[in-house]
Design a protein around this motif. Structure first.
Motif, PDB file in Angstrom:
ATOM      1  N   THR A 293       0.840  -1.199   0.000  1.00 39.14           N
ATOM      2  CA  THR A 293       0.000   0.000   0.000  1.00 39.14           C
ATOM      3  C   THR A 293       0.878   1.252   0.000  1.00 39.14           C
ATOM      4  OG1 THR A 293      -1.776  -1.135   1.173  1.00 39.14           O
ATOM      5  CG2 THR A 293      -1.785   1.272   1.264  1.00 39.14           C
ATOM      6  N   LEU A 294       1.879   1.269   0.860  1.00 39.84           N
ATOM      7  CA  LEU A 294       2.768   2.427   0.930  1.00 39.84           C
ATOM      8  C   LEU A 294       3.543   2.614  -0.374  1.00 39.84           C
ATOM      9  CD1 LEU A 294       4.194   2.145   4.558  1.00 39.84           C
ATOM     10  CD2 LEU A 294       2.367   3.631   3.719  1.00 39.84           C
ATOM     11  N   LEU A 295       3.996   1.525  -0.955  1.00 38.20           N
ATOM     12  CA  LEU A 295       4.754   1.617  -2.211  1.00 38.20           C
ATOM     13  C   LEU A 295       3.869   2.070  -3.367  1.00 38.20           C
ATOM     14  CD1 LEU A 295       7.076  -1.516  -1.916  1.00 38.20           C
ATOM     15  CD2 LEU A 295       7.692   0.901  -1.621  1.00 38.20           C
TER      16      LEU A 295
ATOM     17  N   GLN B 165       4.358   8.035  -5.400  1.00 33.80           N
ATOM     18  CA  GLN B 165       4.346   9.316  -6.110  1.00 33.80           C
ATOM     19  C   GLN B 165       3.608  10.400  -5.325  1.00 33.80           C
ATOM     20  OE1 GLN B 165       6.205  10.243  -8.663  1.00 33.80           O
ATOM     21  NE2 GLN B 165       7.058   8.172  -8.549  1.00 33.80           N
ATOM     22  N   GLN B 166       2.512  10.024  -4.676  1.00 34.02           N
ATOM     23  CA  GLN B 166       1.781  11.006  -3.864  1.00 34.02           C
ATOM     24  C   GLN B 166       2.631  11.425  -2.663  1.00 34.02           C
ATOM     25  OE1 GLN B 166      -0.270   7.956  -4.289  1.00 34.02           O
ATOM     26  NE2 GLN B 166      -2.052   8.675  -5.416  1.00 34.02           N
ATOM     27  N   PHE B 167       3.289  10.452  -2.055  1.00 33.49           N
ATOM     28  CA  PHE B 167       4.148  10.772  -0.914  1.00 33.49           C
ATOM     29  C   PHE B 167       5.288  11.700  -1.337  1.00 33.49           C
ATOM     30  CE2 PHE B 167       2.983   6.375   0.948  1.00 33.49           C
ATOM     31  CZ  PHE B 167       1.866   6.886   1.572  1.00 33.49           C
ATOM     32  N   LEU B 168       5.895  11.375  -2.476  1.00 33.21           N
ATOM     33  CA  LEU B 168       7.004  12.192  -2.970  1.00 33.21           C
ATOM     34  C   LEU B 168       6.518  13.613  -3.290  1.00 33.21           C
ATOM     35  CD1 LEU B 168       9.988  12.240  -3.619  1.00 33.21           C
ATOM     36  CD2 LEU B 168       9.439  11.404  -5.909  1.00 33.21           C
ATOM     37  N   GLY B 169       5.360  13.730  -3.894  1.00 29.79           N
ATOM     38  CA  GLY B 169       4.781  15.052  -4.176  1.00 29.79           C
ATOM     39  C   GLY B 169       4.550  15.839  -2.893  1.00 29.79           C
ATOM     40  N   PHE B 170       4.064  15.165  -1.861  1.00 26.64           N
ATOM     41  CA  PHE B 170       3.833  15.791  -0.566  1.00 26.64           C
ATOM     42  C   PHE B 170       5.134  16.392  -0.024  1.00 26.64           C
ATOM     43  CE2 PHE B 170       3.934  15.325   4.089  1.00 26.64           C
ATOM     44  CZ  PHE B 170       2.807  16.038   4.460  1.00 26.64           C
ATOM     45  N   VAL B 171       6.205  15.623  -0.101  1.00 20.29           N
ATOM     46  CA  VAL B 171       7.487  16.088   0.425  1.00 20.29           C
ATOM     47  C   VAL B 171       8.071  17.186  -0.465  1.00 20.29           C
ATOM     48  CG1 VAL B 171       9.842  15.409   1.061  1.00 20.29           C
ATOM     49  CG2 VAL B 171       7.944  13.877   1.536  1.00 20.29           C
ATOM     50  N   ARG B 172       7.972  17.033  -1.798  1.00 19.65           N
ATOM     51  CA  ARG B 172       8.524  18.025  -2.725  1.00 19.65           C
ATOM     52  C   ARG B 172       7.894  19.402  -2.526  1.00 19.65           C
ATOM     53  NH1 ARG B 172       8.404  14.893  -8.323  1.00 19.65           N
ATOM     54  NH2 ARG B 172      10.153  13.503  -7.960  1.00 19.65           N
ATOM     55  N   ARG B 173       6.607  19.436  -2.203  1.00 21.36           N
ATOM     56  CA  ARG B 173       5.948  20.726  -1.982  1.00 21.36           C
ATOM     57  C   ARG B 173       6.486  21.425  -0.734  1.00 21.36           C
ATOM     58  NH1 ARG B 173       1.763  17.572  -3.789  1.00 21.36           N
ATOM     59  NH2 ARG B 173       0.901  17.146  -1.714  1.00 21.36           N
ATOM     60  N   ARG B 174       7.129  20.685   0.133  1.00 24.18           N
ATOM     61  CA  ARG B 174       7.597  21.252   1.398  1.00 24.18           C
ATOM     62  C   ARG B 174       9.101  21.507   1.434  1.00 24.18           C
ATOM     63  NH1 ARG B 174       3.038  19.052   1.440  1.00 24.18           N
ATOM     64  NH2 ARG B 174       1.431  19.579   2.962  1.00 24.18           N
ATOM     65  N   VAL B 175       9.855  20.853   0.564  1.00 30.23           N
ATOM     66  CA  VAL B 175      11.295  21.111   0.446  1.00 30.23           C
ATOM     67  C   VAL B 175      11.592  21.398  -1.019  1.00 30.23           C
ATOM     68  CG1 VAL B 175      11.916  19.700   2.439  1.00 30.23           C
ATOM     69  CG2 VAL B 175      11.919  18.663   0.195  1.00 30.23           C
ATOM     70  N   GLN B 176      12.534  22.277  -1.265  1.00 26.80           N
ATOM     71  CA  GLN B 176      12.799  22.725  -2.630  1.00 26.80           C
ATOM     72  C   GLN B 176      13.716  21.796  -3.417  1.00 26.80           C
ATOM     73  OE1 GLN B 176      10.958  25.277  -3.607  1.00 26.80           O
ATOM     74  NE2 GLN B 176      10.166  25.255  -1.521  1.00 26.80           N
TER      75      GLN B 176
ATOM     76  N   LEU C 294      14.379  12.139   2.134  1.00 23.18           N
ATOM     77  CA  LEU C 294      13.405  12.159   3.232  1.00 23.18           C
ATOM     78  C   LEU C 294      12.381  11.043   3.076  1.00 23.18           C
ATOM     79  CD1 LEU C 294      12.834  16.001   3.694  1.00 23.18           C
ATOM     80  CD2 LEU C 294      14.095  14.450   5.190  1.00 23.18           C
ATOM     81  N   LEU C 295      11.935  10.806   1.843  1.00 20.60           N
ATOM     82  CA  LEU C 295      10.978   9.730   1.606  1.00 20.60           C
ATOM     83  C   LEU C 295      11.594   8.371   1.926  1.00 20.60           C
ATOM     84  CD1 LEU C 295       8.225   8.723   0.635  1.00 20.60           C
ATOM     85  CD2 LEU C 295       9.131   8.762  -1.706  1.00 20.60           C
ATOM     86  N   GLN C 296      12.820   8.155   1.500  1.00 26.23           N
ATOM     87  CA  GLN C 296      13.482   6.878   1.790  1.00 26.23           C
ATOM     88  C   GLN C 296      13.666   6.684   3.298  1.00 26.23           C
ATOM     89  OE1 GLN C 296      14.000   4.486  -0.436  1.00 26.23           O
ATOM     90  NE2 GLN C 296      13.052   5.869  -1.918  1.00 26.23           N
ATOM     91  N   GLY C 297      14.053   7.758   3.972  1.00 36.09           N
ATOM     92  CA  GLY C 297      14.202   7.689   5.422  1.00 36.09           C
ATOM     93  C   GLY C 297      12.880   7.374   6.112  1.00 36.09           C
ATOM     94  N   ALA C 298      11.808   7.947   5.598  1.00 36.21           N
ATOM     95  CA  ALA C 298      10.481   7.691   6.173  1.00 36.21           C
ATOM     96  C   ALA C 298      10.081   6.233   5.938  1.00 36.21           C
ATOM     97  CB  ALA C 298       9.452   8.635   5.562  1.00 36.21           C
ATOM     98  N   TYR C 299      10.392   5.704   4.760  1.00 32.73           N
ATOM     99  CA  TYR C 299      10.110   4.277   4.505  1.00 32.73           C
ATOM    100  C   TYR C 299      10.870   3.398   5.509  1.00 32.73           C
ATOM    101  CZ  TYR C 299       7.489   4.590   0.089  1.00 32.73           C
ATOM    102  OH  TYR C 299       6.523   4.801  -0.866  1.00 32.73           O
TER     103      TYR C 299
ATOM    104  N   VAL D  70      -1.947   4.736   5.282  1.00 31.30           N
ATOM    105  CA  VAL D  70      -1.564   5.892   4.465  1.00 31.30           C
ATOM    106  C   VAL D  70      -1.536   7.152   5.341  1.00 31.30           C
ATOM    107  CG1 VAL D  70      -2.275   7.373   2.543  1.00 31.30           C
ATOM    108  CG2 VAL D  70      -2.316   4.890   2.286  1.00 31.30           C
ATOM    109  N   ALA D  71      -2.558   7.360   6.141  1.00 33.50           N
ATOM    110  CA  ALA D  71      -2.595   8.524   7.041  1.00 33.50           C
ATOM    111  C   ALA D  71      -1.434   8.472   8.033  1.00 33.50           C
ATOM    112  CB  ALA D  71      -3.932   8.570   7.778  1.00 33.50           C
ATOM    113  N   TRP D  72      -1.178   7.291   8.551  1.00 25.99           N
ATOM    114  CA  TRP D  72      -0.073   7.081   9.487  1.00 25.99           C
ATOM    115  C   TRP D  72       1.256   7.444   8.837  1.00 25.99           C
ATOM    116  CZ3 TRP D  72       3.571   2.986   8.883  1.00 25.99           C
ATOM    117  CH2 TRP D  72       4.417   2.788   9.968  1.00 25.99           C
ATOM    118  N   PHE D  73       1.441   7.034   7.564  1.00 23.45           N
ATOM    119  CA  PHE D  73       2.688   7.313   6.868  1.00 23.45           C
ATOM    120  C   PHE D  73       2.839   8.804   6.566  1.00 23.45           C
ATOM    121  CE2 PHE D  73       5.714   7.303   3.293  1.00 23.45           C
ATOM    122  CZ  PHE D  73       6.753   6.637   3.910  1.00 23.45           C
ATOM    123  N   TYR D  74       1.726   9.485   6.269  1.00 19.85           N
ATOM    124  CA  TYR D  74       1.794  10.937   6.069  1.00 19.85           C
ATOM    125  C   TYR D  74       2.296  11.637   7.342  1.00 19.85           C
ATOM    126  CZ  TYR D  74      -0.230  11.493   1.401  1.00 19.85           C
ATOM    127  OH  TYR D  74      -0.434  11.496   0.041  1.00 19.85           O
TER     128      TYR D  74
END
Length: 183
Positions: free
Chosen positions: A8-10, A14-25, A33-38, A55-59
């Motif tokens: 499910t997380l995998l 793309q949504q997770f990566l988009g979430f992080v990209r919007r917050r870091v340049q 950061l995404l790999q570390g979160a995984y 999914v909510a937990w991973f966010y």
């Protein structure tokens, strides 16, 4: 973590990566950061069971990773700023004093083990970054830092033996001066 939760997380990568990209340049930082979160999620023992909850937990894990990154960056910026102010106030010794100090050091450095003397000449006197020295020597930065600490302690001890009180109070009338050591 169950295989279903991992899949499910995998599938939401793309949504997770988009979430992080919007917050870091930085794209690479976002990937890191995404790999570390995984990794954090895989190590976690309290994983929710249903798909929506995982999914909510991973966010939440991702949000915390981004917050931690900003905290590290802020701390680093403060430290660099303080170091910059400290460097502005640093006094550069007069050339004649530097030559006198270097004369004592040259004599004492020759009495130290070769690996200590080489490090001190390269890093402290040659102003080469410790990380660069470590890479050239094929050792880790941590190993080089320990070696630098030990080399400086050995230098301090040898300076005290050779120059006595002058090593603490300046070369007023020590054996270094009387032997006309030149650089």
């Amino acid at each position: 973590m169950t295989e279903t939760n991992l899949n499910t997380l995998l599938s939401h990568r793309q949504q997770f990566l988009g979430f992080v990209r919007r917050r870091v340049q930085d794209q690479e930082l976002a990937e890191d950061l995404l790999q570390g979160a995984y990794l954090r999620a895989l190590k976690s023992e309290g994983t929710p069971q249903d798909e929506e909850s995982v999914v909510a937990w991973f966010y939440r894990i991702l949000r915390n990773a981004v917050i931690d990154q900003y905290r590290r960056k802020t701390t680093e910026s403060k430290a660099l700023s303080a170091w910059g102010k400290e460097m502005e106030a640093e006094v550069v010794p007069a050339p004649e004093l530097r030559n006198e100090i270097c004369a004592c050091l040259s004599k004492v450095l020759d009495q130290l083990p070769a690996n200590y003397a080489g490090l001190l000449k390269s890093v402290d006197l040659g102003e080469r970054p410790l990380q660069q020295f470590a890479a050239e020597q094929g050792i880790s930065a941590g190993n080089a830092a320990v070696r630098a600490h030990r080399a400086r302690a050995a230098l301090r001890k040898q300076l005290t033996r050779t120059c006595g009180a002058c090593s603490e109070h300046g070369c007023i009338d020590c054996t270094c001066r009387s032997q006309n050591i030149s650089v």
